[in-house]
Each structure stands twice: as C-alpha cells, then as structure tokens.
Scaffold this motif. Structure first.
Motif, short mmCIF file in Angstrom:
data_model
loop_
_atom_site.label_atom_id
_atom_site.label_comp_id
_atom_site.label_asym_id
_atom_site.label_seq_id
_atom_site.Cartn_x
_atom_site.Cartn_y
_atom_site.Cartn_z
N PHE A 80 -11.10 6.61 13.52
CA PHE A 80 -10.99 7.59 14.60
C PHE A 80 -12.31 7.81 15.36
O PHE A 80 -12.49 8.83 16.01
N LYS A 90 0.84 -1.21 0.00
CA LYS A 90 0.00 0.00 0.00
C LYS A 90 0.87 1.25 0.00
O LYS A 90 0.60 2.21 -0.73
N LYS A 140 0.56 12.32 10.55
CA LYS A 140 -0.39 11.55 11.35
C LYS A 140 -0.49 12.23 12.70
O LYS A 140 0.51 12.35 13.41
N ALA A 150 -3.28 13.44 1.70
CA ALA A 150 -2.46 14.14 0.70
C ALA A 150 -2.91 13.74 -0.71
O ALA A 150 -3.03 14.58 -1.61
N LEU A 155 -0.66 9.13 4.05
CA LEU A 155 -0.66 9.64 2.68
C LEU A 155 -2.08 9.84 2.14
O LEU A 155 -2.29 10.54 1.16
N1 ATP Z 1 -11.96 11.65 10.78
C1 ATP Z 1 -10.84 11.87 11.46
N2 ATP Z 1 -10.85 12.00 12.82
C2 ATP Z 1 -9.70 12.23 13.50
N3 ATP Z 1 -8.50 12.36 12.92
C3 ATP Z 1 -8.41 12.25 11.59
C4 ATP Z 1 -9.56 12.01 10.79
N4 ATP Z 1 -9.18 11.96 9.49
C5 ATP Z 1 -7.85 12.16 9.49
N5 ATP Z 1 -7.36 12.33 10.74
C6 ATP Z 1 -5.97 12.61 11.12
O1 ATP Z 1 -5.25 12.97 9.96
C7 ATP Z 1 -4.16 12.08 9.76
C8 ATP Z 1 -3.89 11.94 8.29
O2 ATP Z 1 -4.91 11.19 7.64
P1 ATP Z 1 -4.54 10.36 6.34
O3 ATP Z 1 -5.78 9.75 5.79
O4 ATP Z 1 -3.74 11.25 5.45
O5 ATP Z 1 -3.53 9.27 6.89
P2 ATP Z 1 -3.80 7.88 7.63
O6 ATP Z 1 -5.26 7.56 7.60
O7 ATP Z 1 -3.13 7.94 8.95
O8 ATP Z 1 -3.01 6.89 6.69
P3 ATP Z 1 -3.42 6.38 5.21
O9 ATP Z 1 -4.69 7.09 4.82
O10 ATP Z 1 -2.25 6.75 4.36
O11 ATP Z 1 -3.60 4.92 5.36
C9 ATP Z 1 -4.56 10.81 10.46
O12 ATP Z 1 -3.44 10.05 10.83
C10 ATP Z 1 -5.30 11.37 11.67
O13 ATP Z 1 -4.38 11.76 12.67
#
Ligand code: ATP
Ligand code: MG
Length: 391
Positions: free
Chosen positions: A300, A222, A343, A358, A355
């Motif tokens: 989350f 991934k 994160k 982004a 990612l």
């Molecule tokens: N709905 C949400 N509630 C709380 N925190 C969030 C939420 N969405 C994103 N985040 C925060 O934003 C960060 C970045 O989200 P992102 O989707 O880019 O990465 P990820 O989910 O950690 O990893 P990936 O999507 O690459 O598997 C998350 O790690 C989290 O800390």
C-alpha cells in the motif's frame, strides 16, 4: 384463670405474628400441659415460617439473577410480577411495572399480540420479535399457568441478539470463503480451457499460462493455510512456543526477508536501531505478524515511499510498529481492518484474502498484547502492537 388469661394473651400475640411469644408453665396441671403444647406449636410455626422464608428468598434470587426475562400477568392483563432481566429488556425502572398493564410495560404491539393469542387460544405461544429501538432480537413465550386456575400467564423473554449476530457472522464467513475460493478456481478453469483450446501448441504462451496457474494454486493454498491457522487459533489448538527472545532480532529477520520485495516496489524499508529487549514470545508467530505488517506496508505504499519498523520499551511492555508513507486507510475502514476478509482497497490488496490482520490480532492477543492501527489517508499508516516485556 390468671394463667388462662396469660395463655390466651400468648395465643393472641402468636396469631398477630409475634412468634417469639412463649407461655409460662402455670398451675393447675391441665393449664401447664396446654402451655407446653402452645409453646411447641409456636416453635414449630416459627421453624416452618423460617424455612418458607428461605425458600422464597431462594426463588426470588433465582428470578433476579436469571438471564431470561420473566413476567406474570393476570387475566386483566396487569403485571403481577417482573424480574430484573425483563425490566432491563423492556426498559422499565425497578418496581415500576407491577400494577401496570402488559401493553403499557412492553410498549411493543407484537408482544401484546402474542399474549393476546395465548389468552384467546389458552395455549402457549412463541414469537420472534425485533425490538427496533433497542436493537434487540427477542423470543417471547407466553404460557397459561393452568395449574393455578387463575387465568394468569407467564411471559418469558429470551434475548437472542448475540446468537443472531453470531449467525450473521457465520453466514458472512461462509459466503466470504466461497467467494475467495471461487475467484482462483474460475481463473484456473479459464486457463486450463485456453490451454486445451490450442494454447498448448504455442510453447511460450503455454509457459505463461502455466505460470499463472501456478500463481492461482499458490493463492488457493495460502487461503486454505490461513483459514486452518485461524480456526486452530480460535479453537485454542495453536499453543504458543514461548521462549525468551530478543525482539529486535525477530524484527530484523522479518525485514530482511521482505527487503527484495521492497526493492522491487521501489520503497525503502528501514529498521530503527534499538538496544536488545527481551520478551517472552513465540518467535515464529511474531515473525509471521511482522511479515504481514511489512508486506501490507509494501503493497500500500507507492514507489519512493518509506517503511519504518520500530521497537520501543515502555512501562512493562514492548511496542512494535510498522509505519509507512503509503495511501493510508479511511476513517470508515480503519475500525474494520482486523476483521476476517476485510479489504479496504481491493485493487491494491494484490490477491490478498484479508485474513492477514485477523491472524495477526489473534497472535498478538494470545501473547497478552494489543494491536491497533492509526492512519491518515494519503499520508500513511502505522500498525502497532504490544508484547509483555521480560522484567
Ligand atoms: N499499511 C497499510 N496501508 C493501507 N492499507 C492497509 C495497510 N495495512 C492493511 N491495510 C488495509 O487493511 C486490509 C486488511 O489487511 P490484511 O493484511 O488483513 O489483508 P490483505 O493484506 O488484503 O490480505 P492477506 O494479508 O490475507 O494476504 C487491506 O486489504 C488494506 O485494505
Ligand atoms: Mg496482509
């Protein structure tokens, strides 16, 4: 003699700069010839001066529009000339610098020092300088103007702030990638070693280890897929397959795919009813965005929480949103969650690489839309984005 007096009058006006002055042809013949010569000279002169003016205006406009700052400094350190970029970079108002000393104008001892060294050695000097007050990073080059034999120096200031920022981003990016690669690789290595050290003989244990190895390999895959995806989009090599789509159908499809995960996590996943709304979109890409937003919301949001997907049409665009009743994002983290690898909550991210958002931001912006996040820690989060609607 009358004509001679007239001629010398014209010559005086020309000398005083009135290049429109012309002599009347008079008698005798010699005087007439003199008048013609004088007029020819006047015409020639006015042409030469015109072309010099054009030339000067051209040079002045080049200097004014240059991105690099330029100053000319005389042997007594006085600023003779300065261009707009240098005024901007040194924070002096227009026209204020000429006549002042370089030290006064630059207000930076490293710059003064660099010029001093160039003057002492009579050689070009280059220095990288941090203008701490302005948060600017500048390369200064001080060059003796040998051709002029005047002791004048040319000082060039190049703003490298942006380049340095990109350099920092690049370095962070590489260290993030390495870190994200190392974690699953280290886990794989440990699991393989444990199997080798005897766990292979214990079939149930061996099965468990192999399943975990499979997870780690999935995570590596991934990560690599996401990185390739991001770099293709950043390089403009991921063209969108735009079609007229019903946006509601895309949202419902994404929600359906994640319904089993939501159930396992004990959260309710709902899609608000909406009339059909047509958008120009790459359905697979928009579904990818929705999958990440919903997947984040599931990760989350504690059990018994609610996740709501909504589609609203308003003036020329469609707004899609995913709201949850989860842990939320602190005000400090909120502006950064769309950065690569960011994160906020590493423990809950469930092996995410950071990612997802982004990539989502890229996809939304490629569609001509915008993405944003609102959150109240402890209460929940809404991530929304717009897409241009089909009129
Ligand atoms: N709905 C949400 N509630 C709380 N925190 C969030 C939420 N969405 C994103 N985040 C925060 O934003 C960060 C970045 O989200 P992102 O989707 O880019 O990465 P990820 O989910 O950690 O990893 P990936 O999507 O690459 O598997 C998350 O790690 C989290 O800390
Ligand atoms: Mg994610």
């Amino acid at each position: 003699t009358d004509s001679l007096a007239h001629l010398s009058g014209v010559a005086r006006r020309l000398a005083a700069g009135d290049l429109q002055a012309r002599a009347r042809a008079g008698a005798p013949q010699e005087v007439a010839a003199l008048a013609t010569t004088l007029n020819e000279m006047a015409a020639q002169l006015s042409q030469t001066i015109d072309s010099l003016r054009t030339e000067q205006a051209r040079v002045a406009s080049i200097l004014a529009h240059m991105a690099d700052g330029l100053l000319m400094v005389d042997e007594r350190d006085h600023v003779l000339q300065i261009n707009n970029a240098a005024e901007r970079m040194l924070g002096v108002s227009a026209g204020e610098a000429p006549g002042q000393s370089f030290t006064q104008v630059a207000r930076n001892h490293e710059m003064t020092e660099c010029l001093r060294q160039a003057q002492t050695s009579r050689r070009e000097q280059t220095r990288l300088i941090e203008q701490s007050g302005a948060y600017r990073f500048v390369r200064m080059v001080a060059t003796p103007l040998q051709a002029e034999r005047t002791g004048n120096f040319l000082v060039m200031l190049q703003d490298l702030t942006q380049i340095r920022r990109l350099e920092t981003i690049r370095r962070d990016f590489i260290s993030n990638v390495s870190h994200e690669l190392r974690t699953p690789l280290a886990a794989l290595q440990a699991l393989a070693e444990t199997l080798n050290d005897g766990a292979l003989e214990d079939l149930p244990a061996a099965r468990r280890f192999v399943a975990r190895m499979d997870d780690e390999v999935h995570q590596l895959t991934k990560l690599v897929d996401d990185l390739l995806d991001l770099s293709a989009m950043e390089a403009g090599q991921a063209p969108l397959a735009l079609r007229t789509e019903d946006i509601g159908a895309i949202v419902r499809r994404a929600a359906e795919r994640l319904q089993p995960q939501a159930e396992r996590a004990g959260v309710a996943l709902r899609v608000d009813e909406a009339p059909p709304i047509a958008v120009r979109a790459d359905a697979a890409r928009i579904e990818q965005v929705m999958l990440n937003l919903i997947h984040n919301a599931i990760k989350f949001t504690p059990p018994l929480g609610v996740i709501t997907c909504a589609v609203v049409q308003q003036d020329g665009h469609v707004t899609l949103s995913v709201s949850d009743t989860g842990v939320g994002i602190s005000a400090a983290d909120l502006p950064r969650i769309f950065e690569r690898f960011y994160k906020a909550d590493k423990a809950r991210s469930g092996g995410g690489t950071g990612l997802g958002l982004a990539i989502a931001k890229h996809i939304v912006e490629l569609h001509g839309g915008q993405i944003w996040a609102e959150s109240e820690p402890g209460k929940g989060t809404t991530i929304g984005f717009t897409l241009p609607a089909v009129q």
